[in-house]
Design a protein around this motif. Structure first.
Motif, PDB file in Angstrom:
ATOM      1  N   GLY A 181       0.811  -1.210   0.000  1.00 60.25           N
ATOM      2  CA  GLY A 181       0.000   0.000   0.000  1.00 60.25           C
ATOM      3  C   GLY A 181       0.844   1.260   0.000  1.00 60.25           C
ATOM      4  O   GLY A 181       0.628   2.173  -0.812  1.00 60.25           O
ATOM      5  N   GLN A 182       1.812   1.322   0.903  1.00 55.17           N
ATOM      6  CA  GLN A 182       2.692   2.492   0.957  1.00 55.17           C
ATOM      7  C   GLN A 182       3.533   2.622  -0.312  1.00 55.17           C
ATOM      8  O   GLN A 182       3.749   3.719  -0.822  1.00 55.17           O
ATOM      9  N   VAL A 183       3.990   1.483  -0.843  1.00 55.00           N
ATOM     10  CA  VAL A 183       4.826   1.518  -2.049  1.00 55.00           C
ATOM     11  C   VAL A 183       4.038   2.073  -3.230  1.00 55.00           C
ATOM     12  O   VAL A 183       4.532   2.929  -3.985  1.00 55.00           O
ATOM     13  N   ASN A 184       2.800   1.616  -3.420  1.00 57.15           N
ATOM     14  CA  ASN A 184       1.984   2.103  -4.536  1.00 57.15           C
ATOM     15  C   ASN A 184       1.639   3.582  -4.377  1.00 57.15           C
ATOM     16  O   ASN A 184       1.593   4.333  -5.367  1.00 57.15           O
ATOM     17  N   ALA A 185       1.374   4.007  -3.135  1.00 57.36           N
ATOM     18  CA  ALA A 185       1.069   5.418  -2.908  1.00 57.36           C
ATOM     19  C   ALA A 185       2.257   6.298  -3.280  1.00 57.36           C
ATOM     20  O   ALA A 185       2.111   7.327  -3.951  1.00 57.36           O
ATOM     21  N   VAL A 186       3.453   5.906  -2.869  1.00 54.21           N
ATOM     22  CA  VAL A 186       4.653   6.676  -3.177  1.00 54.21           C
ATOM     23  C   VAL A 186       4.957   6.617  -4.675  1.00 54.21           C
ATOM     24  O   VAL A 186       5.374   7.613  -5.280  1.00 54.21           O
ATOM     25  N   ASN A 187       4.748   5.458  -5.293  1.00 57.65           N
ATOM     26  CA  ASN A 187       5.002   5.327  -6.721  1.00 57.65           C
ATOM     27  C   ASN A 187       4.118   6.280  -7.530  1.00 57.65           C
ATOM     28  O   ASN A 187       4.556   6.835  -8.546  1.00 57.65           O
ATOM     29  N   GLY A 188       2.855   6.485  -7.079  1.00 62.90           N
ATOM     30  CA  GLY A 188       1.991   7.433  -7.763  1.00 62.90           C
ATOM     31  C   GLY A 188       2.552   8.840  -7.728  1.00 62.90           C
ATOM     32  O   GLY A 188       2.473   9.585  -8.716  1.00 62.90           O
ATOM     33  N   ILE A 189       3.132   9.236  -6.602  1.00 61.42           N
ATOM     34  CA  ILE A 189       3.758  10.559  -6.484  1.00 61.42           C
ATOM     35  C   ILE A 189       4.938  10.675  -7.454  1.00 61.42           C
ATOM     36  O   ILE A 189       5.081  11.651  -8.189  1.00 61.42           O
ATOM     37  N   ILE A 190       5.811   9.664  -7.450  1.00 60.36           N
ATOM     38  CA  ILE A 190       7.010   9.692  -8.283  1.00 60.36           C
ATOM     39  C   ILE A 190       6.638   9.775  -9.764  1.00 60.36           C
ATOM     40  O   ILE A 190       7.227  10.552 -10.532  1.00 60.36           O
ATOM     41  N   GLU A 191       5.649   8.977 -10.177  1.00 62.96           N
ATOM     42  CA  GLU A 191       5.232   9.006 -11.582  1.00 62.96           C
ATOM     43  C   GLU A 191       4.610  10.347 -11.955  1.00 62.96           C
ATOM     44  O   GLU A 191       4.833  10.864 -13.059  1.00 62.96           O
ATOM     45  N   SER A 192       3.818  10.940 -11.050  1.00 59.93           N
ATOM     46  CA  SER A 192       3.192  12.229 -11.329  1.00 59.93           C
ATOM     47  C   SER A 192       4.216  13.339 -11.460  1.00 59.93           C
ATOM     48  O   SER A 192       3.984  14.329 -12.153  1.00 59.93           O
ATOM     49  N   LEU A 193       5.361  13.176 -10.815  1.00 59.48           N
ATOM     50  CA  LEU A 193       6.433  14.162 -10.938  1.00 59.48           C
ATOM     51  C   LEU A 193       7.306  13.909 -12.164  1.00 59.48           C
ATOM     52  O   LEU A 193       8.259  14.654 -12.417  1.00 59.48           O
ATOM     53  N   GLY A 194       6.999  12.850 -12.893  1.00 57.02           N
ATOM     54  CA  GLY A 194       7.764  12.552 -14.097  1.00 57.02           C
ATOM     55  C   GLY A 194       9.111  11.934 -13.823  1.00 57.02           C
ATOM     56  O   GLY A 194      10.025  12.041 -14.647  1.00 57.02           O
ATOM     57  N   LEU A 195       9.252  11.275 -12.685  1.00 57.44           N
ATOM     58  CA  LEU A 195      10.526  10.669 -12.311  1.00 57.44           C
ATOM     59  C   LEU A 195      10.463   9.153 -12.476  1.00 57.44           C
ATOM     60  O   LEU A 195       9.382   8.566 -12.574  1.00 57.44           O
ATOM     61  N   SER A 196      11.617   8.531 -12.455  1.00 50.68           N
ATOM     62  CA  SER A 196      11.685   7.064 -12.585  1.00 50.68           C
ATOM     63  C   SER A 196      12.636   6.488 -11.539  1.00 50.68           C
ATOM     64  O   SER A 196      13.571   5.745 -11.866  1.00 50.68           O
ATOM     65  N   ILE A 197      12.409   6.864 -10.281  1.00 51.30           N
ATOM     66  CA  ILE A 197      13.238   6.358  -9.183  1.00 51.30           C
ATOM     67  C   ILE A 197      12.734   4.973  -8.783  1.00 51.30           C
ATOM     68  O   ILE A 197      11.543   4.812  -8.476  1.00 51.30           O
ATOM     69  N   PRO A 198      13.575   3.936  -8.758  1.00 48.46           N
ATOM     70  CA  PRO A 198      13.140   2.608  -8.296  1.00 48.46           C
ATOM     71  C   PRO A 198      12.692   2.675  -6.827  1.00 48.46           C
ATOM     72  O   PRO A 198      13.332   3.335  -6.004  1.00 48.46           O
ATOM     73  N   ILE A 199      11.597   1.979  -6.521  1.00 47.66           N
ATOM     74  CA  ILE A 199      11.023   2.016  -5.178  1.00 47.66           C
ATOM     75  C   ILE A 199      10.907   0.596  -4.645  1.00 47.66           C
ATOM     76  O   ILE A 199      10.560  -0.330  -5.382  1.00 47.66           O
ATOM     77  N   ALA A 200      11.191   0.433  -3.358  1.00 44.12           N
ATOM     78  CA  ALA A 200      10.997  -0.849  -2.679  1.00 44.12           C
ATOM     79  C   ALA A 200      10.443  -0.577  -1.294  1.00 44.12           C
ATOM     80  O   ALA A 200      10.737   0.453  -0.684  1.00 44.12           O
ATOM     81  N   GLY A 201       9.636  -1.493  -0.808  1.00 43.65           N
ATOM     82  CA  GLY A 201       9.098  -1.398   0.549  1.00 43.65           C
ATOM     83  C   GLY A 201       9.508  -2.618   1.345  1.00 43.65           C
ATOM     84  O   GLY A 201       9.465  -3.744   0.837  1.00 43.65           O
ATOM     85  N   LEU A 202       9.928  -2.407   2.581  1.00 38.51           N
ATOM     86  CA  LEU A 202      10.343  -3.512   3.450  1.00 38.51           C
ATOM     87  C   LEU A 202       9.325  -3.649   4.568  1.00 38.51           C
ATOM     88  O   LEU A 202       9.219  -2.779   5.438  1.00 38.51           O
ATOM     89  N   ALA A 203       8.541  -4.726   4.534  1.00 38.22           N
ATOM     90  CA  ALA A 203       7.512  -4.973   5.549  1.00 38.22           C
ATOM     91  C   ALA A 203       8.153  -5.625   6.765  1.00 38.22           C
ATOM     92  O   ALA A 203       8.920  -6.584   6.644  1.00 38.22           O
ATOM     93  N   LYS A 204       7.820  -5.137   7.955  1.00 35.04           N
ATOM     94  CA  LYS A 204       8.524  -5.560   9.166  1.00 35.04           C
ATOM     95  C   LYS A 204       8.213  -6.993   9.581  1.00 35.04           C
ATOM     96  O   LYS A 204       9.078  -7.690  10.085  1.00 35.04           O
TER      97      LYS A 204
END
Length: 687
Positions: free
Chosen positions: A481-504
Motif C-alpha cells: 500500500g505504501q509503495v503504490n502510494a509513493v510510486n503514484g507521487i514519483i510518476e506524477s512528478l515525471g521521475l523514474s526512481i526505483p522504489i521498494a518497501g520492506l515490511a517488518k
C-alpha cells in the motif's frame, strides 16, 4: 585490536598525518583506550578517552604542544579498544601501560593499586578505605578507580549507621565524641549488643551487593524527609551518597579479585562477514583483546564451534574457562578440546544462574561491542558493495544502488507527525544528507499513506527544482500500500526512481504494482543493508517525534496567552491547573487574581477559550482517525485509485468528515516547490 590500516587514495596518496587523521575521524563516539604505534609496530603511547572520536581528533587540531606534535610525527598507526564506561578505560589504560611501557607515557608504579572498601573481621567490625588486600578474613569490595566517590560513600555510611570510626578497637571507660553527637553507639564501652551492631554491618554488606535496591530506597526516603524538614544540608549529603553508590555499583570487568584465567568470546555478523572478539583475563586482569574477521556461510549456532577449533591450536592459549553468549552448538568443541589437550576445560554459557552474572554479562557485551565496531570499520573501508550488487540483481535495478534514501513516519495518535529521510552512500549512513519533515496535512489524524505522500512530494519536488542528484533506490518502511502510494507521487512528478518497501513482519520486499513480495534469506547481504536503512529511518523519525513531544510537554499552555508572564503562569497553574477551568472563570476574578486591568483579563479569557477550542478540535480529529488508520486495506485501495497523487499530495482526506474549513494547501508540482519547505524541511547533520 581495531587496527586502522594505512589507506591510500587511488588518485592522490595521503600523507602519514592524513591517514592517522582519517583513522581518528572514523573512531566511535564511545569510551575506550587507544594505542599509537610507530613504523616498527612498537606501542609508543597509550591513552584513555570518554569519547574516542573526540579525543583522537583533538590531536590534529591547531596549537598543540611540542610533545603532541612529536607523537603524531613518529606514529604510523592508531588502534583502539572500546569499553563499557570510562572507568574500565581507566583501568585498562593502566594495565596496558604496565605491559608495553610506552615511550610517551608516564608509567604508573607497580606498587600502586586502586582503593577498596574493607569491612574488618572483628567482633565489632569497622569500615575504611585501603589499598592493601590481605587474607585476614575481612570482607573487601572493589576496586574503585574513583577514590573520591568511595570516600564520600564511606562518609555517608557513617552518617546513617552509628558504627565505630576508630581502626583499633580497645575497651574504654568513657565513650568518645562520636557517641555524644549520635554518630556511634560506643561498642568500646559495651553500650550496644554485638548482635545489634552486626545488624548494621549486614545491612551495609547488602548495600554493597550490585543487585540490592532496598537500602538505596531507604537513602532516597531519608533524603526526601530531610528536604521536607528543610534540613537541606543533610539532604545534600544523602544525595551525594546515593550518587557515590551508583558509581560504586558500576560493573568493572577490566580488573577483578577473581584470579582464574578465562576467555570471553563474542561475535557480530553482517551477512557473510563475521568478526570475533576474545577478551583474555589473566590473573584477574584484562591484559589482551584479539579481533578476528572472516567470511563464513555457517549458521549462527555453528559460529563459535568453527572459530574455537581454528583459534585454540596452542595449549598455552587455552584457559580453564571459556565464556560464550550461548552454549548452543558448543557440545562437540568442548569434547574436542578436552580430548585433544587432555585437560579439563569449562565452556560456560551466559546465564542468570551464574555467580557474578552481571560481571560476566558485562564482559560478553564488551566483547560483542568490539566485534561490532570491527565490522562497522571494515564496511566503512570497503563500502557495502556485495549488498549493493545483490540488490541490483534481485530487484532488477537499472543502476547500482550507491545512493539509497529511506522514509518513515512517526507520530503518537496522530500528534506531532514527522517524516524522516535518511541517506546511505556506498552502503553506509550519509548523515549530512539526513532530513526531517514536519507534516502539515496529517496533524491530528492517523494516515500513513497521506503522510508518506506529503513527505515524498515535498522532497522530490524540491530536488527537481534545484536540479540535484536523485537516489538510485527509494526504500519505504511498509508494504504494498505504501509503495503504490509513493510510486503514484514519483510518476506524477515525471521521475523514474526505483522504489521498494520492506515490511517488518516477515521482512518481505515489495515493488510497485506487484503484490508478490521478494523474500531473501536472513543471511543475505542485500536484506541486511535494507534492514539497516529501514531501522535508521525509524530511529531518526522516532527521536525527532520524541523531541517535539518533550518540547510541548515542558511548555505551559498558559504561557501562550497574552499578558501572561512566567510569574503569572505559576499563579494560573496553581489556581486553575487547566485551560478548561480557566475558561469557566469570569473577568473580575481573574483581574483580582493577577492584579491586571479589566481589558487584559477579558483578552486572556478570550485567548484561553480559542486555545481550548483548538485543543478539543484536534482531539476529535485524532479520535475519528483512530477508526480510519492509514494502514487498513480499504484506505490503501482508496489511495491506489487516485490517478494524480502529486496533485493530491497536500489534500487532507478527512476535511469532509470533520466539517471543518478546508485547509489552504499548495500544489506540489515539478515547477514549483512549497515555499514553507524552507522552514519545515530541516537540514540535520548528525555527524
Amino acid at each position: 585490536m581495531n587496527d586502522q590500516s594505512n589507506e591510500t587514495n587511488s588518485q592522490t596518496p595521503l600523507t602519514g598525518r592524513e591517514i592517522l587523521h582519517q583513522t581518528a575521524l572514523k573512531a566511535p563516539q564511545k569510551s575506550g583506550v587507544y594505542l599509537w604505534r610507530d613504523k616498527t609496530k612498537t606501542v609508543i603511547y597509550v591513552g584513555k578517552a570518554k569519547n574516542l572520536k573526540n579525543r583522537l581528533t583533538s590531536y590534529f587540531s591547531q596549537n598543540k604542544d611540542i610533545k603532541t606534535k612529536l607523537l603524531v610525527e613518529h606514529a604510523s598507526s592508531i588502534e583502539y579498544i572500546t569499553t563499557n564506561n570510562e572507568y574500565e578505560a581507566f583501568l585498562l589504560e593502566n594495565n596496558l601501560i604496565k605491559k608495553y611501557s610506552p615511550k610517551y607515557n608516564i608509567c604508573l608504579k607497580d606498587g600502586k593499586s586502586y582503593p577498596v572498601l574493607k569491612i574488618t573481621n572483628d567482633a565489632y567490625p569497622v569500615i575504611y578505605k585501603t589499598r592493601n588486600v590481605i587474607k585476614d578474613g575481612s570482607f573487601y569490595y572493589g576496586p574503585y578507580p574513583d577514590a573520591t566517590a568511595l570516600e564520600t560513600f564511606i562518609e555517608t555510611l557513617y552518617q546513617i549507621y552509628p558504627i565505630r570510626h576508630c581502626k583499633r578497637f580497645t575497651q574504654k571507660k568513657s565513650p568518645c565524641m562520636y557517641y555524644h553527637i549520635g554518630r556511634c553507639l560506643a561498642p568500646c564501652c559495651k553500650k550496644i549488643e554485638n548482635s545489634t551492631y552486626n545488624e548494621f554491618i549486614e545491612e551495609i554488606k547488602a548495600l554493597l551487593e550490585p543487585q540490592n535496591t532496598e537500602t538505596v530506597q531507604k537513602l532516597e526516603k531519608m533524603m526526601k524527609n530531610a528536604a521536607k524538614d528543610l534540613n537541606f544540608e543533610k539532604a545534600a549529603r544523602l544525595r551525594d551518597g546515593i550518587k557515590a553508590l551508583e558509581i560504586l555499583h558500576k560493573q568493572n570487568i577490566v580488573e577483578s579479585f577473581d584470579d582464574e584465567d578465562k576467555d570471553y568470546i563474542a561475535s557480530y555478523r553482517e551477512g557473510e562477514l563475521v568478526s570475533f572478539t576474545i577478551l583474555k583475563i589473566r590473573n584477574g586482569k584484562l591484559n589482551c583483546r584479539d579481533n578476528y574477521r572472516t567470511i563464513t556461510l555457517k549458521d549462527d549456532t555453528e559460529l563459535n564451534e568453527e572459530f574455537m577449533s581454528a583459534y585454540y591450536t596452542d595449549e598455552s592459549l587455552i584457559p580453564p574457562s571459556i565464556y560464550v553468549e550461548s552454549l548452543e552448538g558448543s557440545q562437540n568443541i568442548k569434547r574436542w578440546l578436552t580430548e585433544s589437550y587432555n585437560k579439563k576445560i569449562r565452556i560456560v554459557g551466559l546465564s542468570k544462574r551464574l555467580e557474578k552474572y552481571a560481571m560476566h554479562k558485562a564482559a560478553i557485551e564488551m566483547a560483542k561491542e568490539n566485534a561490532k565496531e570491527d565490522i562497522i570499520r571494515r564496511q566503512r573501508e570497503r563500502g557495502d558493495y556485495p549488498a549493493m550488487y545483490e540488490l541490483q540483481k534481485l530487484l532488477k535495478l537499472p543502476n547500482l544502488p550507491v545512493r539509497i534514501e529511506g522514509f518513515d513516519i512517526a507520530h503518537i495518535g496522530g500528534k506531532f507527525p514527522v517524516a524522516s529521510l535518511i541517506s546511505f552512500y556506498n552502503g553506509n549512513p550519509d548523515k549530512k544528507n539526513y532530513r526531517y519533515f514536519r507534516l502539515k496535512t496529517t496533524n491530528g489524524i492517523i494516515d500513513d499513506f497521506a503522510s508518506m505522500r506529503e513527505a515524498v512530494s515535498r522532497r522530490y519536488t524540491r530536488l527537481l527544482n534545484e536540479k540535484k542528484e536523485l537516489p538510485d533506490l527509494l526504500l519505504i518502511d511498509g508494504g504494498i500500500g505504501q509503495v503504490n502510494a509513493v510510486n503514484g507521487i514519483i510518476e506524477s512528478l515525471g521521475l523514474s526512481i526505483p522504489i521498494a518497501g520492506l515490511a517488518k513482519r516477515d521482512e518481505e520486499i515489495y515493488r510497485p504494482g506487484n503484490s508478490t513480495p521478494v523474500c531473501l534469506p536472513k543471511s543475505s547481504d542485500g536484506l541486511r543493508l535494507l534492514q539497516r536503512v529501514r531501522d535508521e529511518t525509524h530511529r531518526f523519525a522516532t527521536s525527532r517525534n520524541q523531541n517535539l513531544r518533550t518540547k510541548e510537554n515542558t511548555v505551559s499552555p498558559f504561557l501562550k496567552l497574552p499578558h501572561v508572564s512566567e510569574k503569572r503562569e505559576k499563579v494560573l497553574m496553581i489556581h486553575y491547573g487547566t485551560l478548561e477551568k480557566l475558561c469557566e472563570a469570569d473577568a473580575n476574578s481573574l483581574q483580582e487574581l493577577l492584579h491586571i486591568s479589566q481589558t487584559q483579563a477579558e483578552e486572556i479569557l478570550e485567548s484561553a477559550r480559542i486555545e481550548y477550542r483548538n485543543q478539543t478540535k484536534t482531539k476529535k480529529k485524532q479520535l475519528l482517525s483512530l477508526e480510519l488508520a492509514g494502514t487498513t486495506k480499504e484506505i490503501a485501495a482508496h489511495h491506489k485509485e487516485i490517478s494524480n497523487l502529486a496533485l493530491a499530495a497536500l489534500d487532507s482526506p478527512y476535511e469532509d468528515m470533520m466539517n471543518e474549513e478546508a485547509l489552504e494547501t499548495k500544489v506540489a508540482s515539478p515547477d514549483s516547490a512549497p515555499d514553507s519547505d524552507t522552514d519545515t524541511d530541516t537540514d540535520t547533520d548528525e555527524n
